[in-house]
Design an enzyme around this catalytic site. Structure first.
Site, PDB file in Angstrom:
ATOM      1  N   ASN A  84      44.833  13.812  -4.375  1.00 36.34           N
ATOM      2  CA  ASN A  84      43.790  13.385  -3.448  1.00 36.34           C
ATOM      3  C   ASN A  84      43.243  14.598  -2.697  1.00 36.34           C
ATOM      4  OD1 ASN A  84      42.308  11.243  -1.848  1.00 36.34           O
ATOM      5  ND2 ASN A  84      43.383  12.305  -0.201  1.00 36.34           N
ATOM      6  N   GLU A  85      42.007  14.971  -3.021  1.00 37.05           N
ATOM      7  CA  GLU A  85      41.238  16.013  -2.337  1.00 37.05           C
ATOM      8  C   GLU A  85      41.806  17.422  -2.479  1.00 37.05           C
ATOM      9  OE1 GLU A  85      40.486  14.770   1.701  1.00 37.05           O
ATOM     10  OE2 GLU A  85      38.963  13.322   1.078  1.00 37.05           O
ATOM     11  N   ASP A  86      42.734  17.651  -3.405  1.00 31.15           N
ATOM     12  CA  ASP A  86      43.244  19.014  -3.584  1.00 31.15           C
ATOM     13  C   ASP A  86      42.145  19.956  -4.073  1.00 31.15           C
ATOM     14  OD1 ASP A  86      45.615  17.847  -2.897  1.00 31.15           O
ATOM     15  OD2 ASP A  86      46.781  18.862  -4.441  1.00 31.15           O
TER      16      ASP A  86
ATOM     17  N   SER B  69      40.958  12.963  -7.047  1.00 31.48           N
ATOM     18  CA  SER B  69      39.893  12.253  -6.351  1.00 31.48           C
ATOM     19  C   SER B  69      39.556  13.011  -5.072  1.00 31.48           C
ATOM     20  CB  SER B  69      40.336  10.827  -6.013  1.00 31.48           C
ATOM     21  OG  SER B  69      39.326  10.137  -5.319  1.00 31.48           O
TER      22      SER B  69
END
Length: 290
Positions: free
Chosen positions: A8-10, A51
């Site tokens: 998530n958002e890495d 994502s």
């Protein structure tokens, strides 16, 4: 189960930090995890490496035509007006939202449960700040509330207004993004996930139900917009020239509103056509009517 997601958002965070040309964790997201998912699950459940992810290069996280996006330019990011959600969609919007205070009973719970809460029943008090998850909340609430409401120093009124603000903004996003699924070759927005469902402690946040599972108004407005058949209406202001001011509600000097267009549309998510008659009424608020 919709899909398995690697992170998530890495990718997005690395892009925002800048100066980083490679991410070693890509091996986990793009090789290790896909192999594990393929070995342990059926092929019917897809794997998505991260994502948001746009599908072109590993750092692409904002392409509105491929993959998914996190739309935080309302409230955070560029701090745009929520009335711009119609031009801020994506192929799949997997995060977006606006925070609000929880039910007033929940606010009173954290104010009354500690002696420190005495005398701090105002929107910028220390104990309110301790129970607010959104960074820079004082400034950001000031922007969105000032644009849409009369300001108030009464805490209960302010709490209620933030809830209505959240409800109006999020339900509008659902309206216009659901409308953006326009048929074959025009599937501009295929789905939306609001951030977030509920809270793990009593707090002001993006949740649509608070820690005590008390629904906020936005809970009901989302449910209304997700009914199989919906009808919506929106007024679009037409200006005399393009400018960098908010599209809908700003006039200044030479920049004037000269006309307006009313859009009315319906959505049908059933598998059958539906015939209906729509009656549209207009009311002049400056004339006498009952």
């Amino acid at each position: 189960m919709a899909l398995f997601c690697g992170n998530n958002e890495d990718y997005q965070q690395v892009l925002q930090w800048g100066g980083i040309t490679e991410l070693p964790a890509r091996k986990i997201y793009e090789q290790v995890l896909p192999d594990i998912v393929a070995a342990l699950t059926s092929s019917e459940v897809p794997y998505h490496r991260g994502s948001p992810y746009g599908g072109k290069d590993w750092w692409e996280t904002s392409d509105p035509t491929v993959g998914d996006i996190h739309q935080w330019d309302v409230w955070a990011g560029k701090e745009k007006a929520y009335q711009d959600y119609d031009i801020m969609g994506g192929r799949f919007v997997s995060e977006f939202g606006i925070p609000s205070f929880p039910d007033m009973r929940t606010v009173e719970y954290w104010l009354d449960s500690k002696d420190v809460g005495k005398g701090q029943d105002y929107a910028q008090s220390k104990i309110i700040a301790q129970h607010t998850r959104a960074g820079n909340f004082e400034r950001r609430f000031a922007i969105v509330m000032n644009e849409n409401f009369r300001l108030t120093s009464d805490l209960e009124t302010h709490v209620y207004n933030t809830q209505i603000m959240q409800s109006e903004a999020v339900s509008y996003a659902y309206q216009v993004w659901r409308r953006a699924w326009r048929g074959k070759g025009k599937e501009y927005t295929a789905g939306v996930i609001v951030w977030q469902l509920n809270d793990c402690w009593p707090v002001t946040s993006w949740a649509i139900a608070d820690y005590f599972l008390r629904p906020k108004p936005v809970y009901y407005s989302i449910a209304r917009q997700l009914k199989p058949i919906t009808v919506n209406i929106f007024r679009t202001v037409i200006k005399n020239k393009a400018n960098d001011r908010p599209r809908q509600f700003y006039e200044f000097g030479a920049f004037q509103s000269i006309d307006a267009r009313i859009d009315v549309w319906a959505t049908n998510s059933t598998l059958a056509p539906r015939k209906a008659q729509l009656d549209l009424f207009c009311i002049d608020l400056y004339s006498s009517w009952t």
